[in-house]
Design a protein around this motif. Structure first.
Motif, PDB file in Angstrom:
ATOM      1  N   ASN A  32     -73.280 -47.638   3.448  1.00  0.00           N
ATOM      2  CA  ASN A  32     -73.182 -46.667   4.530  1.00  0.00           C
ATOM      3  C   ASN A  32     -74.457 -45.838   4.453  1.00  0.00           C
ATOM      4  OD1 ASN A  32     -70.485 -47.516   3.787  1.00  0.00           O
ATOM      5  ND2 ASN A  32     -69.786 -45.989   5.247  1.00  0.00           N
ATOM      6  N   TYR A  33     -75.074 -45.552   5.586  1.00  0.00           N
ATOM      7  CA  TYR A  33     -76.365 -44.865   5.564  1.00  0.00           C
ATOM      8  C   TYR A  33     -76.451 -43.858   6.696  1.00  0.00           C
ATOM      9  CZ  TYR A  33     -77.739 -47.444   9.680  1.00  0.00           C
ATOM     10  OH  TYR A  33     -77.794 -47.933  10.956  1.00  0.00           O
ATOM     11  N   LYS A  34     -77.538 -43.103   6.657  1.00  0.00           N
ATOM     12  CA  LYS A  34     -77.846 -42.140   7.714  1.00  0.00           C
ATOM     13  C   LYS A  34     -79.361 -42.053   7.846  1.00  0.00           C
ATOM     14  CE  LYS A  34     -77.875 -37.687   6.759  1.00  0.00           C
ATOM     15  NZ  LYS A  34     -77.592 -36.271   6.654  1.00  0.00           N
ATOM     16  N   PRO A  35     -79.901 -42.184   9.071  1.00  0.00           N
ATOM     17  CA  PRO A  35     -81.338 -41.952   9.238  1.00  0.00           C
ATOM     18  C   PRO A  35     -81.636 -40.457   9.130  1.00  0.00           C
ATOM     19  CG  PRO A  35     -80.356 -42.788  11.293  1.00  0.00           C
ATOM     20  CD  PRO A  35     -79.259 -42.628  10.290  1.00  0.00           C
ATOM     21  N   VAL A  36     -82.704 -40.127   8.430  1.00  0.00           N
ATOM     22  CA  VAL A  36     -83.135 -38.736   8.279  1.00  0.00           C
ATOM     23  C   VAL A  36     -84.627 -38.719   8.597  1.00  0.00           C
ATOM     24  CG1 VAL A  36     -83.361 -36.771   6.724  1.00  0.00           C
ATOM     25  CG2 VAL A  36     -81.403 -38.318   6.495  1.00  0.00           C
ATOM     26  N   GLY A  37     -84.966 -38.319   9.812  1.00  0.00           N
ATOM     27  CA  GLY A  37     -86.357 -38.412  10.256  1.00  0.00           C
ATOM     28  C   GLY A  37     -86.763 -39.879  10.286  1.00  0.00           C
ATOM     29  N   SER A  89     -80.395 -33.443   2.809  1.00  0.00           N
ATOM     30  CA  SER A  89     -80.237 -32.961   4.176  1.00  0.00           C
ATOM     31  C   SER A  89     -78.837 -32.357   4.313  1.00  0.00           C
ATOM     32  CB  SER A  89     -80.446 -34.111   5.155  1.00  0.00           C
ATOM     33  OG  SER A  89     -79.614 -35.187   4.813  1.00  0.00           O
ATOM     34  N   GLY A  90     -78.644 -31.513   5.304  1.00  0.00           N
ATOM     35  CA  GLY A  90     -77.384 -30.794   5.454  1.00  0.00           C
ATOM     36  C   GLY A  90     -76.168 -31.669   5.668  1.00  0.00           C
ATOM     37  N   ASP A  91     -76.286 -32.718   6.465  1.00  0.00           N
ATOM     38  CA  ASP A  91     -75.138 -33.574   6.743  1.00  0.00           C
ATOM     39  C   ASP A  91     -74.942 -34.565   5.610  1.00  0.00           C
ATOM     40  OD1 ASP A  91     -76.252 -33.798  10.142  1.00  0.00           O
ATOM     41  OD2 ASP A  91     -74.928 -32.338   9.224  1.00  0.00           O
ATOM     42  N   SER A  92     -73.696 -34.846   5.297  1.00  0.00           N
ATOM     43  CA  SER A  92     -73.433 -35.797   4.228  1.00  0.00           C
ATOM     44  C   SER A  92     -73.490 -37.217   4.764  1.00  0.00           C
ATOM     45  CB  SER A  92     -72.067 -35.540   3.591  1.00  0.00           C
ATOM     46  OG  SER A  92     -71.066 -35.733   4.553  1.00  0.00           O
ATOM     47  N   VAL A  93     -73.890 -38.135   3.920  1.00  0.00           N
ATOM     48  CA  VAL A  93     -73.904 -39.546   4.263  1.00  0.00           C
ATOM     49  C   VAL A  93     -72.480 -40.045   4.159  1.00  0.00           C
ATOM     50  CG1 VAL A  93     -74.772 -41.807   3.572  1.00  0.00           C
ATOM     51  CG2 VAL A  93     -76.257 -39.810   3.409  1.00  0.00           C
ATOM     52  N   GLU A 101     -65.997 -41.269  -8.093  1.00  0.00           N
ATOM     53  CA  GLU A 101     -67.058 -41.411  -9.073  1.00  0.00           C
ATOM     54  C   GLU A 101     -68.230 -40.491  -8.740  1.00  0.00           C
ATOM     55  OE1 GLU A 101     -66.765 -43.853  -6.199  1.00  0.00           O
ATOM     56  OE2 GLU A 101     -66.216 -45.376  -7.622  1.00  0.00           O
ATOM     57  N   ILE A 102     -69.057 -40.279  -9.737  1.00  0.00           N
ATOM     58  CA  ILE A 102     -70.249 -39.465  -9.533  1.00  0.00           C
ATOM     59  C   ILE A 102     -71.152 -40.234  -8.588  1.00  0.00           C
ATOM     60  CG2 ILE A 102     -72.302 -38.519 -10.648  1.00  0.00           C
ATOM     61  CD1 ILE A 102     -70.582 -38.310 -13.209  1.00  0.00           C
ATOM     62  N   ARG A 103     -71.632 -39.567  -7.556  1.00  0.00           N
ATOM     63  CA  ARG A 103     -72.485 -40.261  -6.612  1.00  0.00           C
ATOM     64  C   ARG A 103     -73.850 -39.603  -6.536  1.00  0.00           C
ATOM     65  NH1 ARG A 103     -71.332 -38.500  -0.618  1.00  0.00           N
ATOM     66  NH2 ARG A 103     -70.698 -36.381  -0.978  1.00  0.00           N
ATOM     67  N   ILE A 104     -74.804 -40.402  -6.171  1.00  0.00           N
ATOM     68  CA  ILE A 104     -76.161 -39.911  -5.987  1.00  0.00           C
ATOM     69  C   ILE A 104     -76.635 -40.361  -4.614  1.00  0.00           C
ATOM     70  CG2 ILE A 104     -76.706 -39.890  -8.442  1.00  0.00           C
ATOM     71  CD1 ILE A 104     -78.217 -42.511  -7.979  1.00  0.00           C
ATOM     72  N   ARG A 105     -77.694 -39.751  -4.153  1.00  0.00           N
ATOM     73  CA  ARG A 105     -78.254 -40.119  -2.865  1.00  0.00           C
ATOM     74  C   ARG A 105     -79.608 -40.780  -3.077  1.00  0.00           C
ATOM     75  NH1 ARG A 105     -77.746 -36.058   1.999  1.00  0.00           N
ATOM     76  NH2 ARG A 105     -75.626 -36.409   1.329  1.00  0.00           N
ATOM     77  N   ILE A 106     -79.831 -41.849  -2.329  1.00  0.00           N
ATOM     78  CA  ILE A 106     -81.086 -42.593  -2.392  1.00  0.00           C
ATOM     79  C   ILE A 106     -81.774 -42.479  -1.033  1.00  0.00           C
ATOM     80  CG2 ILE A 106     -82.134 -44.873  -2.712  1.00  0.00           C
ATOM     81  CD1 ILE A 106     -80.820 -43.860  -5.260  1.00  0.00           C
ATOM     82  N   ARG A 107     -83.092 -42.282  -1.051  1.00  0.00           N
ATOM     83  CA  ARG A 107     -83.886 -42.210   0.175  1.00  0.00           C
ATOM     84  C   ARG A 107     -84.823 -43.411   0.218  1.00  0.00           C
ATOM     85  NH1 ARG A 107     -86.776 -37.344  -0.344  1.00  0.00           N
ATOM     86  NH2 ARG A 107     -85.028 -36.310   0.642  1.00  0.00           N
TER      87      ARG A 107
END
Length: 125
Positions: A32-37, A89-93, A101-107
Motif C-alpha cells: 500500500n503506498y501514497k505519492p508524496v510530491g 508527511s501528515g497523512d498516514s499511508v 507490529e512495529i512499522r516504518i515508512r520507506i520513501r
C-alpha cells in the motif's frame, strides 16, 4: 505516457509492487503506498524484506480494464530510504487493519519514470 501522466495515474491507485533487485534474494511484493510530491512512500513491518532497502528499487503501478482490453502501467526506477518520524508527511499511508507490529515508512525517490498505455489490438482487415 509522460512522467506527469504517470504520476497522475499513480495518484489514483493505492497498491503497487516494489522490487529490490540487490536484496540477497531479489523479490517483488505488493505494498500500500501514497505519492508524496515526486516521491512514493509506503509503510512496512520493521522485520519485513521491504524494510531494508539497498541499491536500486523498481516500483510499478498499473490498472487494467479487462472487458475493454485497455489500461496503463507506470514503472519508477529509484532509490529507497527510511523516513525519519520528523520527516513524515501528515497523512498516514494506508495500513491493513489489525496490524500491531512495529512499522516504518520507506520513501522511494525516482530518478526515472516510464509509463505506457495498453490498447486493444485491432484485427487486420
Amino acid at each position: 505516457m509522460t512522467e506527469e501522466e504517470s504520476f497522475a495515474h499513480v495518484a489514483l491507485q493505492q497498491v503497487g509492487r516494489i522490487s529490490m533487485i540487490n536484496a540477497p534474494i531479489p523479490f517483488i511484493l505488493p505494498v500500500n503506498y501514497k505519492p508524496v510530491g515526486n516521491d512514493i512512500e509506503f509503510s512496512t513491518a520493521a522485520d519485513s524484506m521491504t524494510a531494508r532497502p539497498s541499491g536500486p528499487v523498481h516500483f510499478e503501478v498499473d490498472e487494467v480494464i479487462n472487458a475493454a482490453s485497455i489500461g496503463w502501467s507506470s514503472l519508477f526506477f529509484g532509490t529507497a530510504e527510511w523516513v525519519r518520524p520528523r520527516e513524515e508527511s501528515g497523512d498516514s499511508v494506508a495500513w491493513p487493519p489489525n496490524h500491531r507490529e512495529i512499522r516504518i515508512r520507506i520513501r522511494i525517490r525516482p530518478y526515472r519514470v516510464a509509463g505506457r498505455r495498453v490498447r486493444p489490438v485491432m484485427a487486420p482487415r
